[in-house]
Enzyme design. Structure first.
Site, short mmCIF file in Angstrom:
data_model
loop_
_atom_site.label_atom_id
_atom_site.label_comp_id
_atom_site.label_asym_id
_atom_site.label_seq_id
_atom_site.Cartn_x
_atom_site.Cartn_y
_atom_site.Cartn_z
CB SER A 67 -31.05 -10.78 -94.51
OG SER A 67 -30.25 -9.68 -94.12
CB SER A 126 -28.15 -8.67 -96.00
OG SER A 126 -28.05 -10.03 -95.71
CE LYS A 147 -31.72 -7.07 -92.21
NZ LYS A 147 -30.44 -7.36 -92.91
#
Lengths: 455, 61
Positions: free
Chosen positions: A156, A180, A80
C-alpha cells in the site's frame, strides 16, 4: 538520474557537510521535481512546500552553527498519508477517514524524523487505509509506477516508493501489515525494510491490523534505509539492537524460490533469482535450500488476522458510510465476516507453531531469502478491471509479516521489459540491522539499486 | 461457505450492501472463507500453546 540530484542520503549528507550542497537547494530540487512529474506519477496526497522550505532553512542554519543532527539532517523525506503530521490532514486516502484525526499532532515516527533533522516534504499516496487497490472513482491520486506509468506502483505504500524511485525525495516511511513496504519497493525498484513488529512506535498511524502493523524506511539503498531506521526506531531493547555481523563472508543464507507457491512467474524471474544467489555466493555466503516451514498455514493466518482485525476497526464506519470507502477496500474489509472466532484463534496458533519452527531454522541459517514477488508490477487496467488473483498469488510478503520478522526487499535483475524484480531477505526478530547489512553487502557488489526509471 | 451463508454473514454484521454490488461482495466473502482452509485442516495447530507474550519473547521479539 535527475541532474544534480544526489545518488542517495549518504551522498547528500556528505555534500551538505562539504558545503557543495545546502538543504535549501536540495528541497528546492525536490519541489521542482514534484512540479515536473507528480501529476503523472501521483506520489503525493498533500505537499508541504512552504514548511519544507522553512525546515530546510533551519537545517542549514543549524549546521552553520555547528549543530549536526546526523545523516538525515536537511534531507527531504516523504511520509505515507496514514501517519499524522502537524502540517496537514491525514486522509489515509479515504473519504471515510476523519482528516483531523488526532488533531494534527505528529505521529511518533514523524516527530523522530524531525528530531533527526529530516525535512518533511509532504504526505505520500497509498492504497486506501493501507488495503486494496486504487479506485479511480475517488478523489485521490493513483500511485503510478515510474518505470511504466500504465502500471501500479504497488501497495500500500505506493507513493512513498514511487517518490523515491522518481527522485522526488531521498527517503520515505511506509507501513507494512502484509507487505505494504516491500511490494511497492519491489515494483518500483528501490529498497525498503519491514521492521520487526514493535520496533517502531505506531502512535499516530491509522491502524489496519494491530497484530502486524509496522513502520519502516524506504530509500534507494539499504545503507540509506539504515540511516532512516536509526532515526525512527524505539530506544528500548528491541529497537536498540545492533548488528552482530560484519559483511557476509561465511554467512549461511537459507533460500526458498517459492516456485510452487506462485500463481504466476515472469519468464525472467528464475534467472534473475539464480543470478542474485550467485552474487551472494561469490561474496562468500554459504547458500542452502531451506523451505519456509508451514508456508500455507502462515499465509492463511495473515489474511485471517489482517481481515478480521481490519473489519473490527472499520465495521462501525462501514455500516454507515459504505460508499465513502473505495470499492476495493470496502469489499476486502467486508471479507472479514467470512471468519469465525475459531478461525482467528487458529490463525494466532499458526503463528506460535511457525515461530517454533522458524526459530529452529534461524539456528542453522543467519538469514532467509525468497522472491518478494515472482512477477513485475501489473498494469492498472488489469488490476482494477481484471482478476487480481494472479498478482496476489505471486506476492510472498505475508509470511514474514505474520511472524513479525524484519525483512528487507531490494531489486535484482529486471524483467525483459525492464520492470524491476526483487528479493526479500528476512532474519530473526530484532535483527533489523543484520538484514540491512546483508542487503548492503549485496548492493555493494551489484548495481540493480542504481537503475533509474526513464521519467 | 455458500453464497447464502455469505449473504447471511454480511447481514449479521450489519452491513447493508447496495443491490448492484452484493453479488461481488458475496463472491469475495466465499473466496475469503476458503483462505482459512489450511488452518481448518491442520491438526498440528491444536498442539502448541495459545500465542501469548511469552511465545513472542521466546522467538526473540
Amino acid at each position: 538520474m535527475t541532474e544534480g540530484w544526489p545518488a542517495g542520503i549518504a551522498e547528500a549528507a556528505r555534500l551538505i557537510r562539504s558545503g557543495e550542497l545546502t538543504s535549501r537547494a536540495l528541497v528546492e530540487a525536490s519541489i521542482s521535481r514534484a512540479d515536473e512529474v507528480d501529476k503523472r506519477v501521483g506520489c503525493y496526497v498533500t505537499r508541504f512546500d512552504e514548511t519544507a522550505r522553512a525546515a530546510a532553512a533551519l537545517a542549514d542554519k543549524e549546521l552553520g552553527e555547528g549543530l549536526d543532527r546526523g545523516p538525515l539532517h536537511g534531507i527531504p523525506i516523504g511520509v505515507k498519508d496514514i501517519l499524522t503530521a502537524r502540517e496537514g490532514p491525514t486522509t489515509a486516502q479515504s473519504l471515510a477517514q476523519d482528516p483531523e484525526w488526532r488533531g494534527r499532532h505528529d505521529a511518533t515516527v514523524v516527530e523522530r524524523l524531525r528530531q533527526a533533522g529530516a525535512v518533511i516534504t509532504g504526505k505520500t499516496s497509498l492504497s486506501e487505509f493501507a488495503c486494496g487497490f486504487p479506485d479511480p472513482e475517488k478523489p485521490f491520486p493513483i500511485p503510478r509506477n515510474p518505470w511504466d506509468l500504465d502500471r501500479w506502483a504497488g501497495g500500500s505504500s505506493g507513493g512513498s516508493a514511487s517518490a523515491v524511485a522518481a527522485d522526488l525525495v531521498l527517503g520515505a516511511v511506509g507501513t507494512d501489515t502484509g507487505g505494504s513496504v516491500r511490494i511497492p519497493v519491489g515494483f518500483c525498484g528501490v529498497t525498503g525494510l519491514k521492521t520487526t513488529w514493535g520496533t517502531v512506535d505506531t502512535t499516530g498511524c491509522v491502524p489496519f491490523a494491530w497484530s502486524f502493523d509496522s513502520i519502516g524506511p524506504i530509500a534507494r539503498s539499504a545503507a540509506d534505509c539504515r540511516a532512516i531506521l536509526e532515526a525512527i526506531r524505539d530506544p528500548g531493547p528491541a529497537g536498540a539492537r545492533t548488528s552482530r555481523r560484519n559483511g557476509i563472508e561465511g554467512m549461511r543464507i537459507g533460500v526458498d524460490p517459492l516456485t510452487a507457491a506462485s500463481a504466476a512467474i515472469d519468464p525472467g524471474q528464475e534467472s534473475a533469482f539464480a543470478e542474485a544467489i550467485g552474487d551472494l555466493e561469490r561474496a562468500g555466503a554459504i547458500v542452502v535450500e531451506r523451505p519456509l516451514p508451514h508456508y500455507a498455514e502462515v499465509v492463511s493466518a495473515n489474511y485471517v488476522i489482517m481481515l478480521t482485525e481490519g473489519l473490527a476497526y472499520h465495521l462501525p464506519t462501514l455500516r454507515t458510510r459504505w460508499s465513502d470507502y473505495g470499492r476495493s477496500a470496502r469489499q476486502l474489509f467486508a471479507g472479514g465476516v467470512a471468519f469465525s472466532g475459531a478461525d482467528y484463534v487458529m490463525a494466532q496458533q499458526a503463528r506460535a507453531m511457525a515461530w517454533a519452527s522458524v526459530r529452529s531454522m534461524f539456528a542453522d541459517v543467519d538469514v532467509h531469502l525468497t522472491p518478494m514477488a515472482t512477477v513485475g508490477a501489473p498494469t492498472l487496467h488489469d488490476l482494477i478491471e481484471g482478476d487480481p488473483s494472479a498478482v496476489l498469488g505471486s506476492l510472498h510478503t505475508p509470511y514474514w509479516a505474520t511472524l513479525g520478522c524484519p525483512t528487507v526487499a531490494l531489486p535484482i535483475a529486471p524483467t525483459q521489459a525492464g520492470l524491476p524484480l526483487s528479493i526479500q531477505i528476512a532474519g530473526p526478530a530484532g535483527s533489523d540491522v543484520d538484514v540491512l547489512q546483508v542487503a548492503e553487502a549485496f548492493q555493494g557488489i551489484t548495481t540493480h539499486h542504481l537503475r533509474r526509471p526513464p521519467l | 461457505m455458500s453464497p447464502m451463508d455469505g449473504r447471511a454473514a454480511l447481514a449479521d454484521a450489519g452491513l447493508e450492501i447496495p443491490d448492484d454490488e452484493i453479488e461481488s461482495v458475496v463472491a469475495w466473502v466465499t473466496t475469503a472463507a476458503a483462505i482459512a482452509g489450511p488452518l481448518r485442516q491442520c491438526p498440528d495447530l491444536l498442539a502448541p500453546p495459545l500465542v501469548d507474550g511469552r511465545a513472542w519473547q521466546e522467538f526473540g521479539g
